[in-house]
Design a protein around this motif. Structure first.
Motif, short mmCIF file in Angstrom:
data_model
loop_
_atom_site.label_atom_id
_atom_site.label_comp_id
_atom_site.label_asym_id
_atom_site.label_seq_id
_atom_site.Cartn_x
_atom_site.Cartn_y
_atom_site.Cartn_z
N ALA A 1 46.58 46.80 29.49
CA ALA A 1 47.82 46.31 30.36
C ALA A 1 47.38 45.89 31.81
CB ALA A 1 48.92 47.61 30.39
N GLN A 2 48.06 45.02 32.19
CA GLN A 2 47.97 44.44 33.67
C GLN A 2 48.63 45.45 34.38
OE1 GLN A 2 49.58 42.48 31.48
NE2 GLN A 2 47.83 40.86 31.12
N SER A 3 48.02 45.63 35.68
CA SER A 3 48.62 46.50 36.86
C SER A 3 48.27 45.70 38.07
CB SER A 3 48.23 47.82 36.75
OG SER A 3 46.68 47.97 36.82
N VAL A 4 49.02 45.87 39.18
CA VAL A 4 48.69 45.18 40.59
C VAL A 4 48.68 46.70 41.50
CG1 VAL A 4 49.50 43.74 42.15
CG2 VAL A 4 50.08 43.41 39.87
N CYS B 1 45.67 42.32 47.70
CA CYS B 1 46.20 42.57 46.31
C CYS B 1 44.97 42.60 45.59
CB CYS B 1 47.08 41.54 46.00
SG CYS B 1 47.69 41.41 44.36
N ASN B 2 44.92 43.64 44.62
CA ASN B 2 43.90 43.58 43.49
C ASN B 2 44.81 43.86 42.00
OD1 ASN B 2 42.22 44.76 45.89
ND2 ASN B 2 40.92 43.83 44.46
N TYR B 3 44.32 43.39 41.17
CA TYR B 3 44.97 43.55 39.88
C TYR B 3 43.91 43.89 38.87
CZ TYR B 3 42.68 38.81 38.61
OH TYR B 3 41.64 37.90 38.07
N SER B 4 44.32 44.46 37.70
CA SER B 4 43.61 44.96 36.53
C SER B 4 44.14 44.24 35.44
CB SER B 4 43.29 46.30 36.43
OG SER B 4 44.61 46.71 36.07
N SER B 5 43.15 43.37 34.51
CA SER B 5 43.79 42.92 33.41
C SER B 5 42.52 42.41 32.59
CB SER B 5 44.48 41.36 33.80
OG SER B 5 44.43 40.95 32.59
N SER B 6 42.54 42.45 31.32
CA SER B 6 41.61 42.28 30.47
C SER B 6 41.47 40.79 29.84
CB SER B 6 41.59 43.09 29.13
OG SER B 6 42.85 42.95 28.51
N LYS C 1 57.42 38.04 31.75
CA LYS C 1 57.53 39.32 32.24
C LYS C 1 56.49 39.35 33.62
CE LYS C 1 56.16 42.83 29.69
NZ LYS C 1 56.38 43.85 28.71
N LEU C 2 57.04 39.87 34.65
CA LEU C 2 56.40 40.22 35.80
C LEU C 2 55.94 41.28 36.14
CD1 LEU C 2 57.53 37.37 38.55
CD2 LEU C 2 55.65 37.11 36.81
N ILE C 3 54.69 41.93 36.62
CA ILE C 3 54.41 43.13 37.00
C ILE C 3 54.21 43.02 38.50
CG2 ILE C 3 53.00 45.13 36.46
CD1 ILE C 3 52.36 43.84 33.69
N PHE C 4 54.84 44.01 39.19
CA PHE C 4 54.82 43.72 40.67
C PHE C 4 53.95 45.08 41.16
CE2 PHE C 4 57.63 40.56 42.18
CZ PHE C 4 58.21 40.34 40.80
N GLY C 5 53.47 44.61 42.43
CA GLY C 5 52.91 45.77 43.23
C GLY C 5 53.77 46.61 43.92
N THR C 6 53.56 47.48 44.75
CA THR C 6 54.49 48.38 45.27
C THR C 6 54.85 47.70 46.69
OG1 THR C 6 52.62 49.85 46.30
CG2 THR C 6 53.88 50.57 44.26
#
Lengths: 115, 114
Positions: free
Chosen positions: B1-4, B23-28, B101-106
């Motif tokens: 799953a992606q995260s920011v 900004c850093n993200y994690s995604s496969s 679907k967007l996944i946002f950082g804080t």
């Protein structure tokens, strides 16, 4: 085109009451999204529609939440038996799915305060 | 799953100074990346997006961002900020197979001082 419109801008309600928010997307946009933003956090996805079909719902959307988009135009988000934890900014966005043109136009949001 | 992950919750700078919001993200898998700005009591406005192609992306209001796949980063920069840039900035990621679907950082609060 006046962008994405959300009403009301602010809503204060007592715990246990039901509330309904409305979103009017950009007229030619066929996709409509609902996000929730709590204080100090980024928006979290709740649900989205393609035309009148609700295609995905987040697990954040409990049984007390229901969203509709009759006729594929405006959308409503209803919260039943509100709780203090429902206090948040509810954001609506719309987009035109047109191969490669990805981006969302957000409305100004409805700020809900449950007292 | 992606995260920011947005590493800085607040960034104070003086007017006309340069700024970088991280900004850093994690995604496969390959992702699409976005930066949004939110002014007080308003919705989010798209600053810029990376879909493919050139890794340096230019957006509105003089902002730009660079996609770095090896470092999984998408930092936002502006060479000279104005008082009016004071706002909350959000980095977001979407799955190209599910761009709905967007996944946002804080978020990062940019505060520009005179």
């Amino acid at each position: 085109d006046t962008g994405v419109s959300q009403n009301p801008r602010h809503k204060i309600t007592k715990r246990g009451q039901n509330v309904t928010f409305r979103c009017d997307p950009i007229s030619e946009h066929n996709r409509l999204y609902w996000y929730r933003q709590t204080l100090g956090q980024g928006p979290e996805f709740l649900t989205y529609f393609q035309n009148e079909a609700q295609l995905e719902k987040s697990r954040l959307l409990s049984d007390r939440f229901s969203a509709e988009r009759p006729k594929g135009s405006f959308s409503t988000l209803e919260i039943q038996r509100t709780e203090q934890g429902d206090s948040a900014m509810y954001l609506c966005a719309s987009s035109l799915r047109d191969g490669g043109d990805y981006g969302y136009t957000f409305g100004s949001g409805t700020r809900l305060t449950v007292v | 799953a992606q995260s920011v992950t947005q590493l800085d919750s607040q960034v104070p700078v003086f007017e006309e100074a340069p700024v970088e919001l991280r900004c850093n993200y994690s995604s496969s898998v390959s992702v699409y990346l976005f930066w949004y700005v939110q002014y007080p009591n308003q919705g989010l406005q798209l600053l810029l997006k990376y879909l493919s192609g050139s890794t340096l992306v230019k957006g509105i209001n003089g902002f730009e961002a660079e996609f770095n796949k090896s470092q999984t980063s998408f930092h936002l920069r502006k060479p000279s900020v104005h008082i009016s840039d004071t706002a909350e900035y959000f980095c977001a990621v979407s799955d190209p197979l599910n761009t709905d679907k967007l996944i946002f950082g804080t978020g990062t609060r940019l505060q520009v001082f005179p």
